[in-house]
Write an enzyme that holds these catalytic residues in place. Structure first.
Site, PDB file in Angstrom:
ATOM      1  N   ASP A  49      -8.554  -2.765   8.945  1.00  0.00           N
ATOM      2  CA  ASP A  49      -7.135  -2.968   8.693  1.00  0.00           C
ATOM      3  C   ASP A  49      -6.386  -2.654   9.985  1.00  0.00           C
ATOM      4  OD1 ASP A  49      -8.367  -0.474   7.848  1.00  0.00           O
ATOM      5  OD2 ASP A  49      -6.358   0.229   7.432  1.00  0.00           O
ATOM      6  N   GLU A  84     -10.879   8.658  17.174  1.00  0.00           N
ATOM      7  CA  GLU A  84     -11.267   7.735  16.097  1.00  0.00           C
ATOM      8  C   GLU A  84     -11.755   6.403  16.665  1.00  0.00           C
ATOM      9  OE1 GLU A  84      -7.638   6.037  14.806  1.00  0.00           O
ATOM     10  OE2 GLU A  84      -8.326   5.658  12.765  1.00  0.00           O
ATOM     11  N   ARG A  97       0.870  -1.181   0.000  1.00  0.00           N
ATOM     12  CA  ARG A  97       0.000   0.000   0.000  1.00  0.00           C
ATOM     13  C   ARG A  97       0.908   1.231   0.000  1.00  0.00           C
ATOM     14  NH1 ARG A  97      -2.492  -0.176   5.448  1.00  0.00           N
ATOM     15  NH2 ARG A  97      -0.580  -1.305   5.797  1.00  0.00           N
ATOM     16  N   PRO A  98       0.749   2.161  -0.932  1.00  0.00           N
ATOM     17  CA  PRO A  98       1.648   3.313  -0.996  1.00  0.00           C
ATOM     18  C   PRO A  98       1.679   4.117   0.301  1.00  0.00           C
ATOM     19  CG  PRO A  98       0.339   3.153  -2.983  1.00  0.00           C
ATOM     20  CD  PRO A  98      -0.207   2.137  -2.043  1.00  0.00           C
TER      21      PRO A  98
HETATM   22  O1  LIG Z   1      -3.133   4.370   6.582  1.00  0.00           O
HETATM   23  C1  LIG Z   1      -3.608   3.143   7.010  1.00  0.00           C
HETATM   24  C2  LIG Z   1      -5.054   2.889   6.619  1.00  0.00           C
HETATM   25  O2  LIG Z   1      -5.845   4.001   7.045  1.00  0.00           O
HETATM   26  C3  LIG Z   1      -7.208   3.992   6.695  1.00  0.00           C
HETATM   27  O3  LIG Z   1      -7.929   3.096   7.561  1.00  0.00           O
HETATM   28  C4  LIG Z   1      -8.405   3.578   8.782  1.00  0.00           C
HETATM   29  O4  LIG Z   1      -8.982   4.880   8.715  1.00  0.00           O
HETATM   30  C5  LIG Z   1     -10.101   5.032   7.820  1.00  0.00           C
HETATM   31  C6  LIG Z   1     -10.580   6.452   7.963  1.00  0.00           C
HETATM   32  O5  LIG Z   1     -11.157   6.680   9.205  1.00  0.00           O
HETATM   33  C7  LIG Z   1     -11.201   4.013   8.136  1.00  0.00           C
HETATM   34  O6  LIG Z   1     -12.156   4.055   7.129  1.00  0.00           O
HETATM   35  C8  LIG Z   1     -10.623   2.595   8.243  1.00  0.00           C
HETATM   36  O7  LIG Z   1     -11.643   1.747   8.691  1.00  0.00           O
HETATM   37  C9  LIG Z   1      -9.475   2.621   9.244  1.00  0.00           C
HETATM   38  O8  LIG Z   1      -8.950   1.334   9.443  1.00  0.00           O
HETATM   39  C10 LIG Z   1      -7.459   3.614   5.248  1.00  0.00           C
HETATM   40  O9  LIG Z   1      -8.843   3.419   5.012  1.00  0.00           O
HETATM   41  C11 LIG Z   1      -6.704   2.372   4.858  1.00  0.00           C
HETATM   42  O10 LIG Z   1      -6.919   2.055   3.507  1.00  0.00           O
HETATM   43  C12 LIG Z   1      -5.236   2.653   5.114  1.00  0.00           C
HETATM   44  O11 LIG Z   1      -4.454   1.606   4.642  1.00  0.00           O
END
Ligand SMILES: OC[C@H]1O[C@H](O[C@H]2O[C@H](CO)[C@@H](O)[C@H](O)[C@H]2O)[C@H](O)[C@@H](O)[C@@H]1O
Length: 614
Positions: free
Chosen positions: A335, A530, A299-300
């Site tokens: 994730d 969060e 993942r970038p």
């Molecule tokens: O940078 C790491 C990951 O961050 C995001 O995931 C988290 O934050 C999002 C925004 O609140 C949320 O939708 C997600 O459920 C969280 O785990 C992002 O969506 C990931 O793709 C990214 O790899």
């Protein structure tokens, strides 16, 4: 989506029909055009390639997302020329200081794409505030309502004409973002944000956010995980249709529906085409869905983390598969989590056991069943009888599959399904209740007593700060002891949907704990997180690959909705009024299955309230 290939794979009892973008068959090459994001020509800066690898592996930023959110000061070719010069100058072995100077000279800091925005539809006192009985909670709700302004982002006009200089995906209308490092829209977060905005009567803002999503479906065929080109090869839980439903319920804007119904249907079809599999049970095939985000490379936005995690794997094919499983976990919104580990029984598991593509998740299927029901309802509103029938049949079919494959009578709940071993995954997750939330169950067969017993056996009432994500402590953020706002919401709304008084009392109890716990943190620190810690009221979450973020879009949306829904029941402290609420307030008809759990609830409530104010 690139060239598509249709393959059928026999996995034990399961036939997988997998459509794979060409990118997933390629090994990682620096200049692979197959990794090109459909959203921008600058993919070889932000998505893959030697420059990205060099900068991300240098660890010059504690958070890997920082670099990929920066704006290019020069056109792509010039950036590459300067990079080459730096590499030549340093004999292809630049120090972190060399890389840091290169980045300073060629990129602007993250956040350069936005300008101030004051939402024109923000009003000081939306009606729902008046409904909230407790004055302290009313004041808090007003603060959260005010905070939408802080989370609003509008893109500068120049972004539109220079998209290649940015990783942001240009959208026409302003958006409300989660907050902190999450400076762009996120697909599934927006469901709870939008519901909060609707309570705040910000209909214009919501329509704009929906139009942004629709424009992405029109141009690219689907909605990416988030508003950056590096998210463009995966989506997130498909909640566009429920968002439209929330907007329609609040505004009755049938013209919006009429104008956009084809695009709304297209997004649903994207999930049907790219995420469905056929599971064979007792000789019968059932179509269900799983998350799936096949593409090469780390993942970038977490490049170093993924790259390092893959190093324990022996072959390039295994490493590429690991990247796909991690991206697929990101597509699920979870994730990362032990929920996605498939291991042999003697080994507890680690991140490299992530096999997200090979698990049928309860909530994804519950959501798709809901999508089909809502599409049918939308077509009915538009007097389109054939489509109304088509989607009603599809919703029934999906319900049948969820019921036959994911519901387990002997356990008393829906469970994820392991496609590799052909078995149920008997672990507690809040999402196990998702079919109740989305209405993907047969009311006449509903066995609430069994579900209440299941919750009692899972002992989740022990946790005074919220419902834990799982019962496994892995250090990953979507595991114990973290408690996430959308998961609290799913369980509370699921219990409410049973129409059973004891289950609904439990919903009120969960809502009380969650709201009070969030408020305790807010009262002490003035921030909304969060994620939180399930083990004690006011505890905030941790673990995973970045620090707990504040803001926070879905947290605020969930709190506003709970404060509104239980406006007469929720209070900061127990008082005479509080003891009259909930289980004592509602007519009692005890059934043997749920009565012991409720006794448990009542005694724990007394303890939790005492602890909260210690
Ligand atoms: O940078 C790491 C990951 O961050 C995001 O995931 C988290 O934050 C999002 C925004 O609140 C949320 O939708 C997600 O459920 C969280 O785990 C992002 O969506 C990931 O793709 C990214 O790899």
């Amino acid at each position: 989506m690139g060239v598509q290939r249709l393959t059928s794979v026999r996995v034990r009892t399961v036939w997988l029909k997998v459509t794979m973008p060409k990118a997933c068959r390629m090994s990682l090459m620096w200049d692979s055009p197959s990794l090109q994001s459909p959203f921008s020509a600058s993919s070889d800066i932000y998505c893959y390639g030697e420059l990205l690898h060099t900068v991300q592996m240098s660890f010059i930023f504690p958070d890997s997302k920082t670099f990929v959110d920066m704006k290019m000061k020069y056109p792509r070719n010039e950036i590459w020329q300067r990079f080459r010069e730096m590499m030549n100058r340093t004999d292809n072995n630049p120090s972190p200081a060399d890389i840091s100077s290169f980045v300073d000279e060629t990129f602007d800091p993250p956040g350069s794409e936005f300008e101030d925005w004051d939402p024109i539809d923000w009003i000081p006192y939306p009606k729902f505030l008046k409904k909230i009985r407790d004055p302290v909670f009313r004041g808090w709700a007003r603060h959260l309502h005010l905070f939408w302004k802080e989370l609003g982002r509008q893109m500068k006009y120049e972004v539109r004409n220079n998209t290649d200089l940015y990783s942001i995906i240009y959208v026409q209308h302003p958006v409300i973002v989660p907050g902190g490092r999450f400076r762009e829209f996120y697909y599934w977060d927006s469901y709870w944000i939008i519901r909060g905005l609707l309570l705040s009567e910000m209909h214009n803002t919501v329509r704009g956010m929906l139009e942004n999503f629709l424009s992405m479906v029109n141009t690219y065929g689907f909605i990416p995980n988030g508003g950056r080109i590096y998210y463009s090869r995966r989506s997130q839980p498909p909640l566009l249709i429920p968002m439209v439903k929330s907007y329609m319920d609040a505004t009755k804007d049938i013209e919006f529906l009429r104008k956009n119904i084809d695009t709304i249907e297209e997004e649903f079809q994207y999930w049907m085409k790219n995420h469905s599999v056929v599971v064979v049970k007792d000789g019968k095939g059932y179509t269900l869905a799983r998350y799936s985000a096949p593409s090469s490379g780390p993942r970038p936005e977490s490049y170093r983390e993924d790259y390092e995690s893959a190093q324990v794997l022996r072959t390039e094919a295994e490493r590429q598969n690991h990247y796909t499983q991690l991206k697929t976990a990101a597509e699920s919104g979870w994730d990362f989590s032990t929920r996605w580990y498939i291991t042999n029984s003697s080994h507890k598991g680690s991140l490299t056991d992530t096999m997200t593509q090979y698990i049928i998740p309860v909530e994804l299927n519950a959501i798709l069943c809901w999508n089909a029901q809502l599409l049918s309802e939308f077509y009915d509103t538009l007097d389109m009888a054939n489509k109304t029938m088509q989607y009603r049949r599809l919703a029934d079919m999906w319900l049948e599959a969820v019921d036959n494959v994911l519901w387990h009578d002997e356990v008393g709940i829906w469970l994820d399904y392991d496609l590799i071993n052909g078995v149920k995954r008997n672990h507690f997750y809040p999402t196990n209740l998702a079919p109740l939330w989305t209405g993907c169950f047969k009311r006449r067969d509903l066995q609430v007593g069994k579900i209440m017993k299941y919750l009692e056996r899972s002992q989740i009432m022990m946790y005074l700060g919220g419902i834990p994500t799982s019962l496994e402590h892995s250090g990953e953020q979507w595991d114990y002891p973290n408690a996430w706002p959308p998961l609290q919401y799913i369980v509370i709304m699921a219990l409410e949907a049973t129409e059973d008084i004891w289950a609904q009392n439990l919903a009120v109890e969960f809502a009380t704990r969650w709201v009070r716990s969030n408020f305790k943190t807010f009262n002490e620190s003035r921030v909304m997180y969060e994620k939180y810690d399930a083990t004690f009221p006011g505890g905030h979450g941790s673990g995973g690959e970045y620090v707990n973020q504040i803001g926070f879009g879905w947290t605020n949306g969930v709190i506003l909705e709970l404060l509104e829904k239980y406006s007469q029941l929720l209070t900061v402290e127990d008082d005479v009024f509080t003891t009259e609420r909930g289980w004592q307030h509602r007519p009692l008809h005890i059934n043997s299955a749920s009565s012991s759990l409720v006794t448990h609830v009542i005694s724990l409530t007394v303890i939790s309230t005492a602890l909260l104010f210690l």
